[in-house]
Motif scaffolding. Sequence first.
Motif, PDB file in Angstrom:
ATOM      1  N   GLU A 154       0.821  -1.204   0.000  1.00 30.40           N
ATOM      2  CA  GLU A 154       0.000   0.000   0.000  1.00 30.40           C
ATOM      3  C   GLU A 154       0.859   1.260   0.000  1.00 30.40           C
ATOM      4  N   ALA A 155       2.175   1.088   0.030  1.00 37.82           N
ATOM      5  CA  ALA A 155       3.073   2.236   0.151  1.00 37.82           C
ATOM      6  C   ALA A 155       3.324   2.950  -1.170  1.00 37.82           C
ATOM      7  N   VAL A 156       2.927   2.343  -2.271  1.00 40.68           N
ATOM      8  CA  VAL A 156       3.175   2.911  -3.607  1.00 40.68           C
ATOM      9  C   VAL A 156       1.843   3.272  -4.241  1.00 40.68           C
ATOM     10  N   GLY A 157       1.742   4.513  -4.706  1.00 41.10           N
ATOM     11  CA  GLY A 157       0.516   4.965  -5.360  1.00 41.10           C
ATOM     12  C   GLY A 157       0.479   4.569  -6.824  1.00 41.10           C
ATOM     13  N   ARG A 158      -0.299   5.291  -7.603  1.00 37.67           N
ATOM     14  CA  ARG A 158      -0.400   4.996  -9.024  1.00 37.67           C
ATOM     15  C   ARG A 158       0.872   5.435  -9.739  1.00 37.67           C
ATOM     16  N   LEU A 159       1.207   4.756 -10.831  1.00 40.50           N
ATOM     17  CA  LEU A 159       2.500   4.926 -11.496  1.00 40.50           C
ATOM     18  C   LEU A 159       2.372   5.415 -12.935  1.00 40.50           C
ATOM     19  N   GLY A 160       1.446   6.306 -13.174  1.00 42.32           N
ATOM     20  CA  GLY A 160       1.349   6.944 -14.480  1.00 42.32           C
ATOM     21  C   GLY A 160       1.092   5.962 -15.616  1.00 42.32           C
ATOM     22  N   TRP A 161       1.823   6.126 -16.713  1.00 45.35           N
ATOM     23  CA  TRP A 161       1.595   5.317 -17.914  1.00 45.35           C
ATOM     24  C   TRP A 161       1.896   3.839 -17.693  1.00 45.35           C
ATOM     25  N   LEU A 162       2.707   3.523 -16.682  1.00 38.42           N
ATOM     26  CA  LEU A 162       3.000   2.111 -16.399  1.00 38.42           C
ATOM     27  C   LEU A 162       1.739   1.334 -16.042  1.00 38.42           C
ATOM     28  N   GLU A 163       0.733   2.035 -15.516  1.00 37.54           N
ATOM     29  CA  GLU A 163      -0.524   1.378 -15.155  1.00 37.54           C
ATOM     30  C   GLU A 163      -1.215   0.759 -16.375  1.00 37.54           C
ATOM     31  N   ASN A 164      -0.913   1.260 -17.573  1.00 34.44           N
ATOM     32  CA  ASN A 164      -1.565   0.766 -18.789  1.00 34.44           C
ATOM     33  C   ASN A 164      -0.967  -0.539 -19.288  1.00 34.44           C
ATOM     34  N   VAL A 165       0.251  -0.862 -18.851  1.00 33.60           N
ATOM     35  CA  VAL A 165       0.964  -2.012 -19.401  1.00 33.60           C
ATOM     36  C   VAL A 165       1.246  -3.077 -18.341  1.00 33.60           C
ATOM     37  N   PHE A 166       1.672  -2.647 -17.163  1.00 33.29           N
ATOM     38  CA  PHE A 166       2.172  -3.580 -16.157  1.00 33.29           C
ATOM     39  C   PHE A 166       1.209  -3.736 -14.981  1.00 33.29           C
ATOM     40  N   ASN A 167       1.321  -4.876 -14.319  1.00 30.88           N
ATOM     41  CA  ASN A 167       0.692  -5.056 -13.014  1.00 30.88           C
ATOM     42  C   ASN A 167       1.402  -4.133 -12.031  1.00 30.88           C
ATOM     43  N   THR A 168       0.657  -3.392 -11.275  1.00 28.98           N
ATOM     44  CA  THR A 168       1.223  -2.421 -10.340  1.00 28.98           C
ATOM     45  C   THR A 168       0.628  -2.645  -8.956  1.00 28.98           C
ATOM     46  N   PRO A 169       1.197  -2.008  -7.926  1.00 33.24           N
ATOM     47  CA  PRO A 169       0.580  -2.122  -6.602  1.00 33.24           C
ATOM     48  C   PRO A 169      -0.887  -1.706  -6.586  1.00 33.24           C
ATOM     49  N   SER A 170      -1.245  -0.665  -7.341  1.00 30.04           N
ATOM     50  CA  SER A 170      -2.647  -0.240  -7.391  1.00 30.04           C
ATOM     51  C   SER A 170      -3.536  -1.341  -7.958  1.00 30.04           C
ATOM     52  N   HIS A 171      -3.108  -1.947  -9.066  1.00 28.74           N
ATOM     53  CA  HIS A 171      -3.890  -3.035  -9.662  1.00 28.74           C
ATOM     54  C   HIS A 171      -4.009  -4.213  -8.696  1.00 28.74           C
ATOM     55  N   HIS A 172      -2.919  -4.510  -7.992  1.00 30.92           N
ATOM     56  CA  HIS A 172      -2.937  -5.707  -7.148  1.00 30.92           C
ATOM     57  C   HIS A 172      -3.671  -5.477  -5.838  1.00 30.92           C
ATOM     58  N   ARG A 173      -3.733  -4.228  -5.380  1.00 32.71           N
ATOM     59  CA  ARG A 173      -4.577  -3.951  -4.218  1.00 32.71           C
ATOM     60  C   ARG A 173      -6.027  -4.306  -4.540  1.00 32.71           C
ATOM     61  N   VAL A 174      -6.465  -3.952  -5.744  1.00 38.36           N
ATOM     62  CA  VAL A 174      -7.807  -4.326  -6.188  1.00 38.36           C
ATOM     63  C   VAL A 174      -7.971  -5.841  -6.146  1.00 38.36           C
ATOM     64  N   HIS A 175      -6.970  -6.561  -6.640  1.00 32.17           N
ATOM     65  CA  HIS A 175      -7.078  -8.017  -6.699  1.00 32.17           C
ATOM     66  C   HIS A 175      -7.247  -8.637  -5.316  1.00 32.17           C
ATOM     67  N   HIS A 176      -6.606  -8.067  -4.310  1.00 35.60           N
ATOM     68  CA  HIS A 176      -6.690  -8.630  -2.957  1.00 35.60           C
ATOM     69  C   HIS A 176      -7.901  -8.138  -2.171  1.00 35.60           C
ATOM     70  N   ALA A 177      -8.645  -7.201  -2.739  1.00 32.75           N
ATOM     71  CA  ALA A 177      -9.779  -6.638  -2.013  1.00 32.75           C
ATOM     72  C   ALA A 177     -11.011  -7.523  -2.119  1.00 32.75           C
ATOM     73  N   ARG A 178     -11.835  -7.481  -1.068  1.00 33.34           N
ATOM     74  CA  ARG A 178     -13.083  -8.257  -1.064  1.00 33.34           C
ATOM     75  C   ARG A 178     -14.307  -7.381  -1.288  1.00 33.34           C
ATOM     76  N   ASN A 179     -14.107  -6.098  -1.568  1.00 31.99           N
ATOM     77  CA  ASN A 179     -15.236  -5.238  -1.936  1.00 31.99           C
ATOM     78  C   ASN A 179     -15.933  -5.821  -3.161  1.00 31.99           C
ATOM     79  N   ALA A 180     -17.245  -5.683  -3.224  1.00 30.30           N
ATOM     80  CA  ALA A 180     -18.021  -6.312  -4.301  1.00 30.30           C
ATOM     81  C   ALA A 180     -17.513  -5.913  -5.681  1.00 30.30           C
ATOM     82  N   GLN A 181     -17.143  -4.644  -5.877  1.00 29.19           N
ATOM     83  CA  GLN A 181     -16.740  -4.195  -7.211  1.00 29.19           C
ATOM     84  C   GLN A 181     -15.333  -4.652  -7.593  1.00 29.19           C
ATOM     85  N   TYR A 182     -14.569  -5.146  -6.613  1.00 27.42           N
ATOM     86  CA  TYR A 182     -13.186  -5.533  -6.860  1.00 27.42           C
ATOM     87  C   TYR A 182     -12.978  -7.039  -6.950  1.00 27.42           C
ATOM     88  N   ILE A 183     -13.925  -7.822  -6.481  1.00 29.10           N
ATOM     89  CA  ILE A 183     -13.717  -9.265  -6.363  1.00 29.10           C
ATOM     90  C   ILE A 183     -13.453  -9.897  -7.731  1.00 29.10           C
TER      91      ILE A 183
END
Length: 286
Positions: A167-196
């Motif tokens: 959770e220590a790293v925020g969004r990473l600009g254009w890298l978010e379009n190509v690579f798995n990032t901490p932001s993308h993976h936080r979503v993956h680990h979340a149990r919120n209905a919209q993220y599951i």
Amino acid sequence: MSEWILLALAPVFLAFVALEAWYWRGRRAVYSWRDTLSNASLALMHQGADALAGVAVIAVYAWVHRYRLFDLPASAWTIAALFVAQDFFYYLFHRASHRIRWLWASHVVHHSSERLNLSTAFRQSLTYPISGMWLFWLPLAWIGFDPKHVVAVVAINLAFQFFVHTEAVGRLGWLENVFNTPSHHRVHHARNAQYIDRNFAGVLIVWDRLFGTYVEEDPAVPCEYGIVKPIRTHNPIRLTFHEWADMLRDAVRPQPWRARLGQLFGPPERAHSQAPAAPDGAGRVG
């Protein structure tokens, strides 16, 4: 096998865990001793199982490679192709691990913590060889990639994924379009209905974007980590086997054979809906 590459990188991983824990000290309770020790215990169990199974797995890969479709000598181009192909097969494995209960019985271990930090990457199951994770890379040996190179690229992929558990790293600009990032993976680990069951990427997020499983992290919806039906324990044995026990118990109940197969190989949430409610059920999707 891949465990030796990952073990060689262990000092790097541990250094980053210590750095992240220091970063959060006095800010938020991102780490706890019990959770971190549980993650470490699960990692050691996982590595031991991989070491034992590795000899058999590499032998199967080598046998399949004897009947390969193409001869693919090592070069920059073939290694690059292997990297992309392996990442695609990882996406398939990861998505299947959330949609097939037999595979979820192993993968649930990784999602069972209600915290997300770099040590969560260590939280793995020793039962992956049983559930069949290794089967997803067999096609690469059949295509013609050297089994040793397949194993090495798998290890590199998994090593990369260590760094997205934070959770220590925020969004990473254009890298978010190509690579798995901490932001993308936080979503993956979340149990919120919209993220599951979203963002199954290993290294490249492009597979999620192509196949409709991508969801962006919403600052207005903070991620709540863990599984829908939490298991309240730090015992690594129970964490490893609780869903296997639930699944097999559900499968042996008196019911038609199709329903038994559904308990083993259907989606986790459908299997649970067909079974009596358990106090510590492990369904990712509820």
